[in-house]
Structure formats: C-alpha cells, structure tokens
Design an enzyme around this catalytic site. Structure first.
Site, PDB file in Angstrom:
ATOM      1  N   GLN A   1      20.899  55.610 -16.800  1.00 17.49           N
ATOM      2  CA  GLN A   1      20.056  55.539 -15.524  1.00 17.49           C
ATOM      3  C   GLN A   1      21.058  55.476 -14.372  1.00 17.49           C
ATOM      4  O   GLN A   1      22.213  55.217 -14.605  1.00 17.49           O
ATOM      5  CB  GLN A   1      19.090  54.283 -15.572  1.00 17.49           C
TER       6      GLN A   1
ATOM      7  N   ARG B   1      19.648  46.968 -10.661  1.00 16.52           N
ATOM      8  CA  ARG B   1      19.860  46.872 -11.778  1.00 16.52           C
ATOM      9  C   ARG B   1      19.304  48.218 -12.529  1.00 16.52           C
ATOM     10  O   ARG B   1      18.213  48.345 -12.025  1.00 16.52           O
ATOM     11  CB  ARG B   1      19.550  45.674 -12.433  1.00 16.52           C
ATOM     12  N   VAL B   2      19.978  48.639 -13.657  1.00 13.82           N
ATOM     13  CA  VAL B   2      19.436  49.723 -14.362  1.00 13.82           C
ATOM     14  C   VAL B   2      19.572  49.161 -15.769  1.00 13.82           C
ATOM     15  O   VAL B   2      20.612  48.589 -16.144  1.00 13.82           O
ATOM     16  CB  VAL B   2      19.767  51.039 -13.890  1.00 13.82           C
ATOM     17  N   SER B   3      18.706  49.753 -16.522  1.00 18.87           N
ATOM     18  CA  SER B   3      18.730  48.987 -18.178  1.00 18.87           C
ATOM     19  C   SER B   3      19.806  49.792 -18.967  1.00 18.87           C
ATOM     20  O   SER B   3      20.325  48.964 -19.728  1.00 18.87           O
ATOM     21  CB  SER B   3      17.296  49.103 -18.636  1.00 18.87           C
ATOM     22  N   THR B   4      19.905  50.999 -18.787  1.00 12.27           N
ATOM     23  CA  THR B   4      21.251  51.943 -19.574  1.00 12.27           C
ATOM     24  C   THR B   4      22.129  52.305 -18.742  1.00 12.27           C
ATOM     25  O   THR B   4      21.879  52.790 -17.338  1.00 12.27           O
ATOM     26  CB  THR B   4      20.112  52.914 -20.408  1.00 12.27           C
TER      27      THR B   4
END
Length: 185
Positions: free
Chosen positions: A13, A7-10
C-alpha cells in the site's frame, strides 16, 4: 503546530493519499508507519508522533482507522491527548477536538464505546449464568479431579497423612487442597 500521522497495513500500500491530505491540512511534521497493522502494539511512527505533540499542538490523521482499529484504544488515546492539552483532528470523519462540535462528537463516541462495553459485560454475565444453570463449571478449571478430592478425604480421615503430605502427593498447594475439600465431593 499540526503533527500528522499516517499508516498503511502492508508494504504494497502507498502512503501518498494520506500524506497529501495531511500536508493540505497544514501538518508541518508527519510521522508514518508503513506496513504496520492498526492492531500492532509497537508502532514507531505513532510513538514518535505522540512524543512530538504537546500543549496546544494538534495530532492529525486522515481517517480514524489509521490511528487504531479498536474504538476503546481510540477513545483512550484521544482522551490522553486532551488531558495534556493536545487537540486531535480526523480529516475524513470531520472530528476536531479543538472546537466544541468536535469534542461533542468525540464524547458521543466515548459514550457509545462505554455502552458497547456494558453490553459485552452484560452478555458475558448472562452467558455464565446460563452455563451454571446447565451445570457447567464457570471459571478456571479445577486443580483437582473429583477422584483426587475423594482420595485426599480418605487419606486424611484415616489419619495416615497430613494435609501437607496429601497436597504434596497431589502436586498442589495446601490452600488449593483445603478449598477443594471444602467445596467438592
């Protein structure tokens, strides 16, 4: 089978670092959540990963914070995986619940999380006691003001109104009015 989750937040990324590490760790399937924060309640990739793992499988993440931001959430999730016979592995923190050392680390994390919850509860109770000592009301706000309680007592004492009638005029339930009459003014 090892099933990975990344998972990446934005959206800016990139998942490449996590994907490479998960593939190197032997993950046959990798579910992803690009651009989703770790505190989000709905994470389709995590939902798919959790649905895919079963007895004897291992859920693998690059780092714990990719799975979730809250220690309580992590403990609950990893415990749920263990109850269904699924292992958990975090590559960066070297946590692997498929072996005794990893389970020990996980249980220590659980104990620390429980300790943290206890400290928070203790501080909350102490704060409430301090507020009461200062004369502050703790809890939900009163449904009726002191003036409304005085009005209700007078109306009932005069015999002009019933409890139901006064409660209706004040816009509260009879039980609310009864509690207010017992407890205040």
């Amino acid at each position: 089978m090892k099933i990975g989750y990344a998972r990446v937040s934005t959206d800016e990324q990139i998942l490449d670092l996590q994907l490479d590490a998960l593939k190197a760790a032997g993950c046959e399937v990798i579910h992803t959540d690009p651009g989703i924060t770790g505190t989000a309640i709905v994470r389709p990739g995590l939902t798919q990963a959790l649905a895919a793992v079963g007895q004897g499988d291992v859920l693998v993440v690059w780092r714990l914070d990719r799975l979730g931001r809250s220690l309580g959430f992590l403990i609950e999730l990893i415990d749920r995986l263990g109850q269904q016979g699924t292992g958990f592995q975090s590559l960066s923190e070297a946590i692997d619940t498929t072996n005794a050392g990893g389970r020990l680390i996980f249980h220590m994390m659980g104990a620390l999380a429980e300790f943290e919850r206890s400290l928070i509860a203790e501080r909350t109770r102490e704060g409430m006691k301090a507020a009461k000592r200062r004369g502050r009301h703790v809890g939900r706000p009163h449904a009726l003001t002191d003036e409304q309680v005085i009005f209700a007592k007078r109306a009932l004492a005069n015999g002009n109104e019933t409890l139901s009638g006064v409660a209706s005029v004040l816009g509260v339930d009879r039980s609310t009015l009864r509690r207010a009459l017992r407890g205040r003014a």
